[in-house]
Design a protein around this motif. Structure first.
Motif, PDB file in Angstrom:
ATOM      1  N   PHE A   9       0.523  -1.182   0.003  1.00 21.96           N
ATOM      2  CA  PHE A   9       0.021  -0.157   0.834  1.00 21.96           C
ATOM      3  C   PHE A   9       0.739   1.241   0.267  1.00 21.96           C
ATOM      4  CE2 PHE A   9      -2.530  -3.114   1.815  1.00 21.96           C
ATOM      5  CZ  PHE A   9      -3.402  -3.199   1.487  1.00 21.96           C
ATOM      6  N   MET A  10       2.430   1.197   0.676  1.00 25.14           N
ATOM      7  CA  MET A  10       3.204   1.855   0.257  1.00 25.14           C
ATOM      8  C   MET A  10       3.494   1.961  -1.020  1.00 25.14           C
ATOM      9  SD  MET A  10       4.852   4.979   1.447  1.00 25.14           S
ATOM     10  CE  MET A  10       4.644   4.445   3.154  1.00 25.14           C
ATOM     11  N   MET A  11       4.287   0.509  -1.129  1.00 23.23           N
ATOM     12  CA  MET A  11       5.352   0.935  -2.896  1.00 23.23           C
ATOM     13  C   MET A  11       4.086   1.512  -4.050  1.00 23.23           C
ATOM     14  SD  MET A  11       7.152  -2.056  -2.920  1.00 23.23           S
ATOM     15  CE  MET A  11       8.273  -2.124  -4.076  1.00 23.23           C
ATOM     16  N   ARG A  12       2.193   1.533  -3.769  1.00 19.93           N
ATOM     17  CA  ARG A  12       2.069   1.595  -5.330  1.00 19.93           C
ATOM     18  C   ARG A  12       1.699   2.675  -5.801  1.00 19.93           C
ATOM     19  NH1 ARG A  12      -1.528  -1.545  -8.635  1.00 19.93           N
ATOM     20  NH2 ARG A  12      -1.785  -3.635  -6.951  1.00 19.93           N
ATOM     21  N   PRO A  13       1.489   3.306  -4.947  1.00 18.98           N
ATOM     22  CA  PRO A  13       1.365   5.218  -4.925  1.00 18.98           C
ATOM     23  C   PRO A  13       2.486   5.553  -5.663  1.00 18.98           C
ATOM     24  CG  PRO A  13       0.847   4.873  -2.686  1.00 18.98           C
ATOM     25  CD  PRO A  13       0.574   3.533  -2.889  1.00 18.98           C
TER      26      PRO A  13
END
Length: 268
Positions: A147-151
């Motif tokens: 959930f941090m890497m995707r944005p």
């Protein structure tokens, strides 16, 4: 046409009623004096909120949840920024495949399975991390990292980092200065979005926490689950507090997205 619109409108109303009714009942129950065997609680009281902030066990659990969530955000940022940079710059098919696998990790591997794996991996004879907050933090980092890497990945692709990096190098900027002055400021929207999402996911996570925590390291959702078997009104007050924090986080995400959309429009 009118009949079709009415049908879809009815479906939307039913959906929101199905989703919002439990939340409404929880909020109502948090102010009810008694609630047993009836649809709605009876009486009005604030004693559940007084107890919520007056009992050390629940206050400790809330601070544990906040600490783990904040540390998970910091660790995820420290891991995700270099990882996203490497994947984007190297443009390797294997790294991209690994990235896609990490994105599917919370969906493909249930938290219960992840929790059992962590218990088996860190519970040895003479040494055990089960029941400690470092293991809980590690579990939350693994679970919320996508959930941090995707944005961040979407952000670095949107700003066309390869062109920016070439411009920095052509102007004589060092690698460290390029990261500090150009990369991090341009990744700020993705960082903030990922931080808010990570914080919200970590704060409300239950399945991992109930498996790897001990009596001293219990998080707020675990204590909340136990409270339902003791006092319904108190559990409703605790749930309302958790819902309020989640709504504030989601509101922050919405305002953040609207702010950056407005900036992009003005910049264009």
């Amino acid at each position: 046409m009118l009949l079709r619109r009415s049908f879809f409108l009815s479906l939307i109303v039913l959906y929101f009623a199905f989703v919002l009714s439990p939340i409404f009942l929880m909020v109502l129950g948090s102010f009810g004096d008694k609630w047993f065997g009836t649809l709605l609680p009876s009486g009005f009281t604030l004693k559940w909120y007084v107890q919520l902030f007056g009992k050390s066990m629940y206050v400790r659990a809330m601070f544990m949840s906040l600490r783990v969530a904040a540390l998970a955000v910091l660790l995820n940022a420290a891991i995700a920024v270099p990882a996203v940079y490497a994947i984007h710059v190297l443009n390797s098919r294997r790294l991209r495949t690994l990235f896609d696998f990490c994105m599917l990790l919370p969906i493909a591997i249930p938290p219960v399975v992840m929790g059992l794996g962590l218990i088996q991996a860190f519970n040895w004879k003479g040494f055990s991390l089960v029941g400690t907050w470092p293991l809980l933090l590690g579990a939350h980092v693994v679970y919320t990292l996508p959930f941090m890497m995707r944005p961040l990945m979407a952000n670095i692709e949107m700003i066309r980092w390869s062109l920016l990096e070439e411009a920095c190098l052509s102007l004589g900027a060092s690698f460290g200065m390029t990261l500090r002055r150009v990369l991090i400021p341009n990744l700020l929207p993705g960082l903030l979005s990922g931080a808010l999402m990570t914080f919200a996911m970590s704060l409300g996570e239950f399945q991992l926490a109930v498996m790897v925590t001990g009596s001293v390291t219990q998080t707020f959702p675990v204590v909340l689950y136990q409270a339902f078997y003791v006092s319904t009104g108190f559990a409703c007050a605790a749930t309302t507090l958790l819902i309020l924090v989640s709504l504030l986080t989601l509101s922050g995400l919405a305002l953040l997205g609207r702010s950056f959309s407005a900036d992009a429009t003005l910049g264009g």
